[in-house]
Design an enzyme around this catalytic site. Structure first.
Site, PDB file in Angstrom:
ATOM      1  N   CYS A 113      -3.520   8.853  -8.476  1.00 22.04           N
ATOM      2  CA  CYS A 113      -2.671   8.854  -9.673  1.00 22.04           C
ATOM      3  C   CYS A 113      -3.441   9.107 -10.964  1.00 22.04           C
ATOM      4  O   CYS A 113      -2.835   9.356 -12.009  1.00 22.04           O
ATOM      5  CB  CYS A 113      -1.908   7.544  -9.781  1.00 22.04           C
ATOM      6  SG  CYS A 113      -2.947   6.077  -9.750  1.00 22.04           S
ATOM      7  N   THR A 121       0.840  -1.202   0.000  1.00 16.18           N
ATOM      8  CA  THR A 121       0.000   0.000   0.000  1.00 16.18           C
ATOM      9  C   THR A 121       0.873   1.250   0.000  1.00 16.18           C
ATOM     10  O   THR A 121       1.971   1.244   0.544  1.00 16.18           O
ATOM     11  CB  THR A 121      -0.944   0.018   1.216  1.00 16.18           C
ATOM     12  OG1 THR A 121      -0.176  -0.082   2.423  1.00 16.18           O
ATOM     13  CG2 THR A 121      -1.929  -1.138   1.154  1.00 16.18           C
ATOM     14  N   PRO A 122       0.374   2.349  -0.603  1.00 20.03           N
ATOM     15  CA  PRO A 122       1.178   3.561  -0.769  1.00 20.03           C
ATOM     16  C   PRO A 122       1.012   4.550   0.375  1.00 20.03           C
ATOM     17  O   PRO A 122       0.098   4.425   1.202  1.00 20.03           O
ATOM     18  CB  PRO A 122       0.621   4.145  -2.068  1.00 20.03           C
ATOM     19  CG  PRO A 122      -0.847   3.800  -1.984  1.00 20.03           C
ATOM     20  CD  PRO A 122      -0.922   2.447  -1.310  1.00 20.03           C
ATOM     21  N   LEU A 130      -5.570   0.873 -10.144  1.00 19.77           N
ATOM     22  CA  LEU A 130      -6.036   1.118 -11.507  1.00 19.77           C
ATOM     23  C   LEU A 130      -5.012   0.579 -12.495  1.00 19.77           C
ATOM     24  O   LEU A 130      -3.926   1.129 -12.657  1.00 19.77           O
ATOM     25  CB  LEU A 130      -6.247   2.625 -11.716  1.00 19.77           C
ATOM     26  CG  LEU A 130      -7.077   3.337 -10.634  1.00 19.77           C
ATOM     27  CD1 LEU A 130      -7.221   4.817 -10.966  1.00 19.77           C
ATOM     28  CD2 LEU A 130      -8.445   2.681 -10.463  1.00 19.77           C
ATOM     29  N   GLY A 174       1.091   1.411 -13.014  1.00 22.91           N
ATOM     30  CA  GLY A 174       2.141   2.338 -13.385  1.00 22.91           C
ATOM     31  C   GLY A 174       1.732   3.776 -13.105  1.00 22.91           C
ATOM     32  O   GLY A 174       0.647   4.039 -12.590  1.00 22.91           O
ATOM     33  N   ASN A 208      -2.408   7.142  -0.528  1.00 22.11           N
ATOM     34  CA  ASN A 208      -3.774   6.737  -0.175  1.00 22.11           C
ATOM     35  C   ASN A 208      -3.690   5.536   0.764  1.00 22.11           C
ATOM     36  O   ASN A 208      -4.171   4.447   0.431  1.00 22.11           O
ATOM     37  CB  ASN A 208      -4.570   6.373  -1.432  1.00 22.11           C
ATOM     38  CG  ASN A 208      -4.519   7.455  -2.492  1.00 22.11           C
ATOM     39  OD1 ASN A 208      -5.019   8.552  -2.293  1.00 22.11           O
ATOM     40  ND2 ASN A 208      -3.886   7.160  -3.616  1.00 22.11           N
ATOM     41  N   GLY A 242       1.358  -0.240 -20.234  1.00 21.60           N
ATOM     42  CA  GLY A 242       1.797   0.453 -19.034  1.00 21.60           C
ATOM     43  C   GLY A 242       2.554  -0.450 -18.082  1.00 21.60           C
ATOM     44  O   GLY A 242       2.812  -0.071 -16.937  1.00 21.60           O
ATOM     45  N   GLY A 285       4.677   3.375  -6.031  1.00 20.51           N
ATOM     46  CA  GLY A 285       5.592   3.916  -7.021  1.00 20.51           C
ATOM     47  C   GLY A 285       6.175   2.861  -7.940  1.00 20.51           C
ATOM     48  O   GLY A 285       6.030   1.659  -7.715  1.00 20.51           O
TER      49      GLY A 285
END
Length: 500
Positions: A253, A118-119, A422, A220, A122, A428, A202
């Site tokens: 993103c 997880t980023p 997504l 991506g 978010n 991509g 990322g």
């Protein structure tokens, strides 16, 4: 490296192994759950996360320093409620379908243990979303949070896991690394208990997920162009662009990165965008923004990510009113010589004009190829033929039309599957161009009954022989043999005659 740091690495790796083994045991137990049991558990998870959406949003903002806590609350609510409502009716247990005409039956099977990255952008909404789609598919999930968002992610996981267990899920089905080190994440991705990877973050993180040799869903970067045609509702398009770009300071993103405006309406669009809260910077200010947002090698400066227009303006020596939501920088072109034509995960929007729709499309193509292939594009136009023509050519798997890309792309204002992962498709660097959801985390078993009875030709001949007894040549057989011999002789004579 100090002894303390070394011990932390060892502890984190051991914890990853322990959690994975516990999760695998829990998942094997959970695999026999009924559809009703699965839905009751997911319902409890959804309700618990929704109730805590505001607190988690504030935690994420305070820990990371990114974005807007109120907007993060909306994202948490979307992850908890909209995602669950979108997958509630999907069959993930037992027989999924029966095709009587083709005599094929399909059965849903869980994948197993999901390793989820997880980023920091978010963190809580992504953890809620991934936990829901994993459990709905009867999978277990082990989450590795971004180190800069570890506490809020761990709390989001604790909330949904506790709710799931109260509703009957086995302990250990939903867990989160407590010490998210690089070594622990590497162990998580490569461990034998993991059957599928779900990576959101990322580029380096996604590449690491794809390099493990395991099935992986990764995403991506999104360098999203937004075409505004002369036929568009200009006032609405302007509001959508400003509101979308400023939503949580552009941390999704799929947020618009560069407006490509039809020259015929460019000034009108600018005026309406300014009314909505956009502030145009001059060439010198744009250059300073480029230096602030990006390193000399083009990499993103993480300290500029998710910041308000006021904070960014102050950093370059500019004072803007509190009513300003987005800084807009006119672009002289697209590419490395124009840094602000890159993806900007902060409150800065590029702006470029095109003489007509044909050139506008070419500019959008250039923007996508410069760093957003496969992700998302936006079209503001009332000309349906134009929309369809552009959609056919744009190399993006989400085309948002006449709406905010930030919320449209994740399925809030458009009819896409609600998701915070997504896909960008093959172009991509991803395995899927879909909005990832529960259907990507189940396997389908197919059962087929015979439609056509087939017997090898030699078996048919043997069967006829056995049925009739010893067979002797009849008149038809002799005639066929004679004709065959005569034909061969005739052909040989013709060939000999030609040779002489």
């Amino acid at each position: 490296m100090s002894q303390q740091e070394y011990d932390k690495d060892l502890r984190s790796v051991q914890q990853a192994r322990r959690l994975l083994e516990q999760c695998r045991a829990a998942q094997r137990q959970f695999a026999s759950a009924s559809a009703a049991q699965v839905d009751a558990i997911c319902q409890a998870m959804s309700e618990a996360a929704y109730q805590e959406a505001s607190r988690l949003g504030l935690m994420a903002h305070e820990e990371t320093g990114y974005g807007n806590p109120d907007h993060k609350t909306i994202k948490n609510q979307h992850a908890a409620k909209a995602v669950w409502e979108s997958i509630r009716g999907i069959q993930t247990v037992g027989v999924v379908s029966r095709d009587e005409a083709r005599k094929v039956m399909t059965i849903a099977e869980p994948m197993g243990v999901v390793a989820a990255l997880t980023p920091s952008t978010n963190p809580t909404s992504t953890a809620i979303f991934k936990s829901l789609i994993a459990v709905k598919g009867r999978n277990g999930i082990v989450i590795s949070p971004h180190p800069s968002a570890a506490r809020c992610t761990q709390e989001a996981v604790r909330i949904v896991a506790a709710a799931a267990e109260r509703a009957g899920a086995p302990r250990g089905l939903i867990v989160c690394l407590e010490e998210p080190t690089l070594q622990a994440t590497q162990e998580l991705l490569r461990h034998y208990a993991v059957t599928v990877i779900l990576a959101t973050g990322g580029g380096p993180m996604v590449r690491a997920a794809h390099s493990t040799g395991k099935p992986a869903y990764g995403v991506g970067p999104g360098n999203v162009p937004a075409w505004v045609d002369r036929s568009a509702d200009i006032r609405k398009a302007a509001r959508d662009l400003v509101w979308s770009k400023s939503f949580d300071c552009s941390l999704i993103c799929a947020t618009e990165q560069t407006v490509v405006a039809d020259q015929a309406i460019a000034q009108d669009l600018r005026r309406h965008m300014e009314d909505a809260g956009a502030y145009w910077v001059d060439e010198a200010q744009a250059a300073r923004l480029g230096e602030l947002l990006f390193r000399p090698d083009g990499g993103m400066n993480t300290r500029s990510v998710g910041q308000s227009a006021q904070a960014l303006a102050k950093a370059i020596g500019l004072a803007v009113p509190e009513t300003v939501k987005v800084l807009v920088a006119p672009l002289g072109g697209v590419g490395a010589q124009h840094p602000l034509s890159r993806e900007k995960l902060t409150s800065v929007l590029g702006f470029i004009t095109a003489p007509d729709a044909r050139q506008g499309l070419e500019t959008c193509l250039s923007i996508l190829k410069f760093g957003g292939d496969g992700h998302t594009a936006v079209i503001h136009s009332q000309d349906r033929a134009q929309v369809e023509e552009m959609a056919l050519r744009l190399p993006a798997f989400r085309i948002v039309v006449n709406s905010m890309s930030t919320l449209g792309s994740v399925g809030h204002t458009c009819g896409f599957a609600p998701s915070f992962t997504l896909g960008t498709g093959g172009i991509g660097g991803a395995i899927s161009g879909d909005n990832i959801t529960v259907t990507h985390l189940i396997n389908i078993k197919r059962v087929g009954w015979e439609l056509v009875s087939w017997t090898p030709p030699d078996a048919e001949a043997a069967a006829r022989s056995d049925a009739r007894g010893p067979r002797h040549a009849d008149a038809q057989d002799v005639d066929a043999i004679v004709r065959g011999v005569l034909d061969r002789l005739k052909a040989a004579g013709a060939t000999h005659g030609q040779a002489s």
